[in-house]
Design a protein around this motif. Structure first.
Motif: not given
Length: 137
Positions: A118-133
């Motif tokens: 029906d055109g409903h938009v979904w974003a599938m997202v992966w994010m790296d959970s490792a600390p960057t600092d």
């Protein structure tokens, strides 16, 4: 009480929409499903209510969004980049559309957008959970 979200979406073809969402990994809850709608479960806290246009009208008289419009984008987190890609393949194979927007790859975050039948938009997202600092060891 656990906080939950119930997303209601107007849909044209209930059977096709149920099949589409099942192909993406949602499970149907028959307790809250009938001829006018289906409750599709993503997690213990996220439920999508697929409502026929007639059932939708019992909730609101506001006009349905025009075809090809986007009034919102819903995002779901995925465990891996491969899972993001798999969801887009499943969408394309089951009546939806993959990559309705250009994929985004920022190294620490990767997303691809899809649309249901029906055109409903979904974003599938992966994010790296490792600390960057973190300091090198």
């Amino acid at each position: 009480m656990t906080k939950m979200i119930f997303i209601s979406l107007p849909i044209a073809d209930l059977k096709a929409s149920i099949a589409f969402y099942q192909a993406l990994g949602f499970e149907q809850n028959p307790q809250f499903s009938d001829d006018g709608g289906a409750c599709m479960v993503w997690s213990e806290a996220i439920y999508v209510m697929l409502l026929t246009h007639a059932k939708w009208r019992t909730f609101t008289q506001r006009p349905l969004p025009p075809a090809e419009s986007a009034g919102h984008m819903l995002s779901l987190s995925m465990d891996t980049r491969d899972a993001v890609d798999a969801m887009n393949r499943a969408a394309a194979a089951h009546g939806g559309q993959a990559d309705v927007n250009p994929p985004e790859d920022h190294g620490f975050m990767y997303s691809r957008d899809l649309a249901d039948p029906d055109g409903h938009v979904w974003a599938m997202v992966w994010m790296d959970s490792a600390p960057t600092d973190a300091a090198p060891q």
